[in-house]
Write a protein that holds these residues in place. Structure first.
Motif, PDB file in Angstrom:
ATOM      1  N   GLU A  28      21.370 -14.106  27.953  1.00 54.77           N
ATOM      2  CA  GLU A  28      22.094 -14.318  27.872  1.00 54.77           C
ATOM      3  C   GLU A  28      23.355 -13.345  28.533  1.00 54.77           C
ATOM      4  N   GLN A  29      23.266 -12.644  28.216  1.00 57.62           N
ATOM      5  CA  GLN A  29      24.188 -11.893  28.944  1.00 57.62           C
ATOM      6  C   GLN A  29      24.587 -11.114  30.342  1.00 57.62           C
ATOM      7  N   LEU A  30      23.143 -11.970  30.862  1.00 55.90           N
ATOM      8  CA  LEU A  30      23.150 -12.234  32.617  1.00 55.90           C
ATOM      9  C   LEU A  30      23.294 -14.094  32.919  1.00 55.90           C
ATOM     10  N   ASP A  31      24.696 -14.609  31.885  1.00 58.11           N
ATOM     11  CA  ASP A  31      25.203 -16.228  31.843  1.00 58.11           C
ATOM     12  C   ASP A  31      23.642 -17.002  32.239  1.00 58.11           C
ATOM     13  N   ARG A  32      22.295 -16.270  31.929  1.00 62.90           N
ATOM     14  CA  ARG A  32      21.616 -17.688  32.133  1.00 62.90           C
ATOM     15  C   ARG A  32      21.510 -18.088  30.531  1.00 62.90           C
ATOM     16  N   LEU A  57      19.050 -17.733  18.496  1.00 67.67           N
ATOM     17  CA  LEU A  57      19.014 -19.314  19.388  1.00 67.67           C
ATOM     18  C   LEU A  57      19.899 -20.046  18.947  1.00 67.67           C
ATOM     19  N   GLY A  58      20.743 -19.837  17.999  1.00 73.34           N
ATOM     20  CA  GLY A  58      21.541 -20.362  17.235  1.00 73.34           C
ATOM     21  C   GLY A  58      22.992 -19.532  17.435  1.00 73.34           C
ATOM     22  N   ASN A  59      22.976 -18.370  17.670  1.00 72.50           N
ATOM     23  CA  ASN A  59      24.099 -18.158  18.143  1.00 72.50           C
ATOM     24  C   ASN A  59      23.707 -17.467  19.522  1.00 72.50           C
ATOM     25  N   ILE A  60      23.013 -17.825  19.851  1.00 74.63           N
ATOM     26  CA  ILE A  60      23.164 -18.592  21.714  1.00 74.63           C
ATOM     27  C   ILE A  60      24.416 -19.455  21.604  1.00 74.63           C
ATOM     28  N   TYR A  61      23.518 -20.611  21.166  1.00 70.50           N
ATOM     29  CA  TYR A  61      24.338 -22.068  21.421  1.00 70.50           C
ATOM     30  C   TYR A  61      25.904 -22.389  21.078  1.00 70.50           C
ATOM     31  N   ARG A  62      25.867 -20.848  19.728  1.00 73.39           N
ATOM     32  CA  ARG A  62      27.252 -20.873  19.188  1.00 73.39           C
ATOM     33  C   ARG A  62      28.302 -20.543  20.113  1.00 73.39           C
ATOM     34  N   ALA A  63      27.735 -19.311  20.697  1.00 70.32           N
ATOM     35  CA  ALA A  63      28.583 -18.716  21.399  1.00 70.32           C
ATOM     36  C   ALA A  63      29.287 -19.031  22.652  1.00 70.32           C
ATOM     37  N   HIS A  64      28.330 -20.169  23.585  1.00 70.63           N
ATOM     38  CA  HIS A  64      28.544 -21.291  24.647  1.00 70.63           C
ATOM     39  C   HIS A  64      29.295 -22.239  24.258  1.00 70.63           C
ATOM     40  N   ASN A  65      29.730 -22.837  22.825  1.00 76.92           N
ATOM     41  CA  ASN A  65      30.367 -23.416  22.366  1.00 76.92           C
ATOM     42  C   ASN A  65      29.537 -25.154  22.286  1.00 76.92           C
ATOM     43  N   PHE A  67      27.743 -26.289  19.964  1.00 75.91           N
ATOM     44  CA  PHE A  67      27.717 -26.885  18.741  1.00 75.91           C
ATOM     45  C   PHE A  67      26.845 -26.827  17.836  1.00 75.91           C
ATOM     46  N   ALA A  68      26.462 -28.643  18.487  1.00 70.28           N
ATOM     47  CA  ALA A  68      25.318 -29.282  17.848  1.00 70.28           C
ATOM     48  C   ALA A  68      24.512 -28.726  18.419  1.00 70.28           C
ATOM     49  N   GLU A  69      24.309 -27.982  19.393  1.00 68.67           N
ATOM     50  CA  GLU A  69      22.696 -27.731  19.670  1.00 68.67           C
ATOM     51  C   GLU A  69      22.735 -26.470  18.216  1.00 68.67           C
ATOM     52  N   ALA A  70      23.595 -25.654  18.551  1.00 63.08           N
ATOM     53  CA  ALA A  70      23.444 -24.634  17.190  1.00 63.08           C
ATOM     54  C   ALA A  70      23.099 -25.387  15.843  1.00 63.08           C
ATOM     55  N   SER A  98      29.400 -24.682  13.078  1.00 61.31           N
ATOM     56  CA  SER A  98      28.874 -25.661  14.481  1.00 61.31           C
ATOM     57  C   SER A  98      28.857 -26.930  13.687  1.00 61.31           C
ATOM     58  N   PHE A  99      28.563 -27.208  12.070  1.00 63.13           N
ATOM     59  CA  PHE A  99      29.077 -28.283  11.995  1.00 63.13           C
ATOM     60  C   PHE A  99      30.611 -29.418  11.774  1.00 63.13           C
ATOM     61  N   GLU A 100      31.407 -28.573  11.677  1.00 64.65           N
ATOM     62  CA  GLU A 100      32.911 -28.461  11.604  1.00 64.65           C
ATOM     63  C   GLU A 100      33.235 -28.256  13.002  1.00 64.65           C
ATOM     64  N   ARG A 101      32.424 -27.697  14.266  1.00 66.66           N
ATOM     65  CA  ARG A 101      33.389 -28.048  15.670  1.00 66.66           C
ATOM     66  C   ARG A 101      32.520 -28.926  15.912  1.00 66.66           C
ATOM     67  N   SER A 102      31.689 -29.514  15.461  1.00 63.77           N
ATOM     68  CA  SER A 102      30.891 -30.379  16.121  1.00 63.77           C
ATOM     69  C   SER A 102      31.748 -31.934  15.182  1.00 63.77           C
ATOM     70  N   LYS A 103      32.599 -31.529  14.173  1.00 60.30           N
ATOM     71  CA  LYS A 103      33.625 -32.944  13.445  1.00 60.30           C
ATOM     72  C   LYS A 103      32.828 -33.186  12.591  1.00 60.30           C
ATOM     73  N   ARG A 104      32.135 -32.732  12.040  1.00 59.94           N
ATOM     74  CA  ARG A 104      30.693 -32.888  10.778  1.00 59.94           C
ATOM     75  C   ARG A 104      31.078 -32.284  10.265  1.00 59.94           C
ATOM     76  N   TRP A 105      32.845 -32.530   9.129  1.00 59.64           N
ATOM     77  CA  TRP A 105      33.084 -31.811   8.059  1.00 59.64           C
ATOM     78  C   TRP A 105      32.544 -32.126   6.958  1.00 59.64           C
ATOM     79  N   PRO A 106      31.750 -33.056   5.603  1.00 61.55           N
ATOM     80  CA  PRO A 106      31.629 -33.007   5.128  1.00 61.55           C
ATOM     81  C   PRO A 106      29.737 -32.562   4.677  1.00 61.55           C
ATOM     82  N   GLU A 107      29.907 -32.096   5.802  1.00 65.65           N
ATOM     83  CA  GLU A 107      28.693 -31.069   5.972  1.00 65.65           C
ATOM     84  C   GLU A 107      28.298 -29.711   5.814  1.00 65.65           C
ATOM     85  N   ALA A 108      29.404 -29.110   6.948  1.00 57.88           N
ATOM     86  CA  ALA A 108      30.338 -27.924   7.071  1.00 57.88           C
ATOM     87  C   ALA A 108      30.610 -27.547   5.929  1.00 57.88           C
ATOM     88  N   GLU A 109      31.548 -28.829   4.930  1.00 58.43           N
ATOM     89  CA  GLU A 109      31.798 -28.387   3.820  1.00 58.43           C
ATOM     90  C   GLU A 109      30.919 -27.917   3.086  1.00 58.43           C
TER      91      GLU A 109
END
Length: 250
Positions: A28-32, A57-65, A67-70, A98-109
């Protein structure tokens, strides 16, 4: 070189899974990013109860926006938690983000509230849920109390101080909003959102020249979201009152 060293750890070693996770983080640090995710996903597939690997795994996906995969990755870890403990606040919080950024507010809350059940004094969660409620115009009194608590816990965190200023703004307490947002800007002078918030507060407090200066500064800091920059440009052209009128009319 770090990846090569990780690969030398014997497969039967208790440290092998740790080495595999670290090798994935090196990718991930190598942008791969896809290779990194696939590498750590193999660790998760081999042992779904490995929460550390799930988090990586989740943090890698979240760091690269991504969010659904995260959210999907964190969900694999949450499925393994039968009796959530204080330490589990983090996975619920990150999945909530990740839910909030994926516009899934009820699950995020729901996840933010679970994180606070696990750790009631966690300032990141208090701030994120409180700010989200304020921005949505929901539970304003409770949100304000939560953000105040977060500020007490982390008085020099510019993002949390910004949340308090924005909560005062949304409840019409403009002098208090200005005071907190000025402090937030002093803590994080290069953040476009905080500078934009201060511009709005200045405008509502009758300090319109300072408001336009602040919006211009926020514009020059290149907001991440195109719609945020578009709104700043509209405020600079028309003033906040006209922008709000057009939003009500639409």
């Amino acid at each position: 070189r770090a990846r090569e060293r990780c690969a030398r750890v014997p497969s039967e070693s208790v440290l092998r899974r740790f080495a595999d996770i670290q090798a994935g983080l090196c990718l991930e640090q190598l942008d791969r990013v896809d290779e990194a995710a696939a590498h750590i996903k193999r660790v998760v597939d081999a042992d779904p109860t490995d929460i550390e690997a799930v988090m990586a795994l989740g943090n890698i996906y979240r760091a690269h926006n991504r969010f659904a995969e995260a959210a999907e990755a964190y969900s694999r870890g949450v499925a393994q938690i039968k009796d959530p403990s204080k330490a589990d606040w983090r996975i619920f919080y990150y999945r909530g983000v990740s839910f909030e950024r994926s516009k899934r507010w009820p699950e995020a809350e729901k996840d933010f509230q679970q994180a606070l059940t696990n750790n009631p004094d966690q300032p990141q969660v208090l701030n994120y849920l409180g700010y989200s409620w304020v921005d949505r115009g929901e539970n304003l009194d409770k949100a304000l109390d939560m953000i105040k608590k977060a500020v007490d816990l982390r008085p020099n965190d510019g993002y949390i101080v910004d949340s308090l200023g924005w909560a005062y703004y949304k409840t019409g307490r403009y002098p208090e909003s200005v005071a907190q947002l000025e402090r937030a800007v002093s803590l994080l002078p290069d953040d476009p959102t905080i500078n934009d918030h201060l511009g709005d507060a200045y405008w509502k407090a009758g300090r319109k020249l300072e408001a336009t200066f602040q919006w211009a500064h926020a514009r020059d800091l290149n907001p991440e979201k195109p719609e945020d920059k578009a709104r700043i440009l509209e405020k600079l052209a028309k003033g906040l009152d006209k922008v709000e009128e057009s939003q009500v009319a639409s």
